[in-house]
Design a protein around this motif. Structure first.
Motif, PDB file in Angstrom:
ATOM      1  N   GLU A   1       0.836  -1.200   0.000  1.00 39.75           N
ATOM      2  CA  GLU A   1       0.000   0.000   0.000  1.00 39.75           C
ATOM      3  C   GLU A   1       0.874   1.254   0.000  1.00 39.75           C
ATOM      4  OE1 GLU A   1      -3.958  -1.315   2.500  1.00 39.75           O
ATOM      5  OE2 GLU A   1      -2.091  -1.024   3.604  1.00 39.75           O
ATOM      6  N   ARG A   2       1.897   1.246   0.830  1.00 40.42           N
ATOM      7  CA  ARG A   2       2.794   2.397   0.920  1.00 40.42           C
ATOM      8  C   ARG A   2       3.492   2.646  -0.420  1.00 40.42           C
ATOM      9  NH1 ARG A   2       4.404   4.509   5.501  1.00 40.42           N
ATOM     10  NH2 ARG A   2       3.993   2.579   6.616  1.00 40.42           N
ATOM     11  N   GLN A   3       3.958   1.575  -1.088  1.00 45.22           N
ATOM     12  CA  GLN A   3       4.636   1.722  -2.374  1.00 45.22           C
ATOM     13  C   GLN A   3       3.693   2.300  -3.421  1.00 45.22           C
ATOM     14  OE1 GLN A   3       6.059  -2.279  -2.995  1.00 45.22           O
ATOM     15  NE2 GLN A   3       8.039  -1.848  -2.055  1.00 45.22           N
ATOM     16  N   ARG A   4       2.457   1.794  -3.472  1.00 38.49           N
ATOM     17  CA  ARG A   4       1.490   2.279  -4.463  1.00 38.49           C
ATOM     18  C   ARG A   4       1.137   3.743  -4.203  1.00 38.49           C
ATOM     19  NH1 ARG A   4       0.199   2.952  -9.212  1.00 38.49           N
ATOM     20  NH2 ARG A   4      -1.996   3.025  -9.713  1.00 38.49           N
ATOM     21  N   ILE A   5       0.944   4.106  -2.955  1.00 36.23           N
ATOM     22  CA  ILE A   5       0.624   5.490  -2.606  1.00 36.23           C
ATOM     23  C   ILE A   5       1.795   6.404  -2.939  1.00 36.23           C
ATOM     24  CG2 ILE A   5       0.228   7.029  -0.622  1.00 36.23           C
ATOM     25  CD1 ILE A   5      -1.652   4.805   0.463  1.00 36.23           C
ATOM     26  N   ASP A   6       3.026   5.942  -2.685  1.00 38.44           N
ATOM     27  CA  ASP A   6       4.217   6.737  -3.028  1.00 38.44           C
ATOM     28  C   ASP A   6       4.319   6.944  -4.540  1.00 38.44           C
ATOM     29  OD1 ASP A   6       4.873   6.965  -0.361  1.00 38.44           O
ATOM     30  OD2 ASP A   6       6.501   5.483  -0.426  1.00 38.44           O
ATOM     31  N   GLU A   7       4.023   5.893  -5.328  1.00 36.01           N
ATOM     32  CA  GLU A   7       4.057   6.017  -6.791  1.00 36.01           C
ATOM     33  C   GLU A   7       3.045   7.051  -7.269  1.00 36.01           C
ATOM     34  OE1 GLU A   7       3.205   2.086  -8.209  1.00 36.01           O
ATOM     35  OE2 GLU A   7       5.143   1.288  -7.553  1.00 36.01           O
ATOM     36  N   LEU A   8       1.843   6.983  -6.716  1.00 39.65           N
ATOM     37  CA  LEU A   8       0.804   7.940  -7.100  1.00 39.65           C
ATOM     38  C   LEU A   8       1.158   9.355  -6.635  1.00 39.65           C
ATOM     39  CD1 LEU A   8      -2.319   5.725  -6.351  1.00 39.65           C
ATOM     40  CD2 LEU A   8      -1.560   6.507  -8.604  1.00 39.65           C
ATOM     41  N   ALA A   9       1.824   9.478  -5.473  1.00 45.67           N
ATOM     42  CA  ALA A   9       2.240  10.795  -4.982  1.00 45.67           C
ATOM     43  C   ALA A   9       3.282  11.411  -5.911  1.00 45.67           C
ATOM     44  CB  ALA A   9       2.794  10.683  -3.566  1.00 45.67           C
ATOM     45  N   THR A  10       4.187  10.589  -6.441  1.00 47.12           N
ATOM     46  CA  THR A  10       5.193  11.088  -7.382  1.00 47.12           C
ATOM     47  C   THR A  10       4.509  11.629  -8.636  1.00 47.12           C
ATOM     48  OG1 THR A  10       6.849   9.558  -6.536  1.00 47.12           O
ATOM     49  CG2 THR A  10       7.220  10.432  -8.754  1.00 47.12           C
ATOM     50  N   ALA A  11       3.520  10.895  -9.128  1.00 47.81           N
ATOM     51  CA  ALA A  11       2.782  11.349 -10.313  1.00 47.81           C
ATOM     52  C   ALA A  11       2.026  12.646 -10.016  1.00 47.81           C
ATOM     53  CB  ALA A  11       1.822  10.258 -10.786  1.00 47.81           C
ATOM     54  N   ALA A  12       1.431  12.744  -8.824  1.00 47.33           N
ATOM     55  CA  ALA A  12       0.708  13.971  -8.448  1.00 47.33           C
ATOM     56  C   ALA A  12       1.669  15.149  -8.340  1.00 47.33           C
ATOM     57  CB  ALA A  12      -0.032  13.754  -7.129  1.00 47.33           C
TER      58      ALA A  12
END
Length: 178
Positions: A156-167
């Motif tokens: 979950e943390r990895q997926r949220i971090d990936e989406l945060a980078t895109a944001a």
């Protein structure tokens, strides 16, 4: 602690043993060590990207930086109360070791500087991912104490971090266009 327009900013997190933030989520009263909470924010507009994990409410724009906002109730598979979220709060947590910024969407902060009388017992069956680390004794009540660093699974943390980078990239593009 500085009150600012109805929310609180904790410079560098609150220090001191035995100080806690008490809040309500999914109808349950919870506690977090105050040292892990940077500020208590009002509920902010968030945008939820497609393909986001179920627990992710979305990303709030804090001065051009994305803040991942997680619905605590969904992390524990609880029913969220129906009704107006206008008075909900976001607990902005101290950055993780990887630098990720995370906020917890909760129903309401009840006390921003609570003190516990002690720590009660915790059975191993009470905690998923060992996120509940004890029970605070506050008066005659037992309040589950969360370890914010254990709330999310690694995936979950990895997926949220990936989406945060895109944001963050999208927000940077907006600044460049202005």
């Amino acid at each position: 602690m500085l009150p600012i327009l109805g929310f609180f900013v904790f410079k560098g997190g609150m220090t001191g043993e035995g100080r806690y933030i008490l809040f309500r989520s999914a109808g349950v009263r919870w506690g977090l060590a105050a040292a892990g909470v940077v500020e208590v924010l009002p509920n902010l507009p968030v945008e939820r990207p497609p393909g986001s994990p179920k627990a992710l409410a979305g990303y709030a724009n804090l001065a051009g930086e994305p803040l991942a906002v997680v619905r605590l109730a969904r992390l524990f598979g609880a029913e969220e109360p129906q009704g107006d979220e206008l008075y909900h709060h976001i607990l902005r947590l101290a950055a993780s070791a990887g630098g990720a910024r995370l906020g917890l969407l909760v129903e309401r902060v009840l006390d921003a500087d609570a003190r516990a009388d002690g720590m009660g017992p915790l059975s191993s069956s009470q905690s998923v991912n060992e996120a509940v680390v004890g029970n605070l004794v506050i008066g005659a009540d037992m309040v589950p104490l969360l370890d914010w660093g254990r709330l999310l699974l690694m995936e979950e943390r990895q997926r949220i971090d990936e989406l945060a980078t895109a944001a963050a990239e999208r927000l940077a593009d907006l600044k460049a266009e202005v």
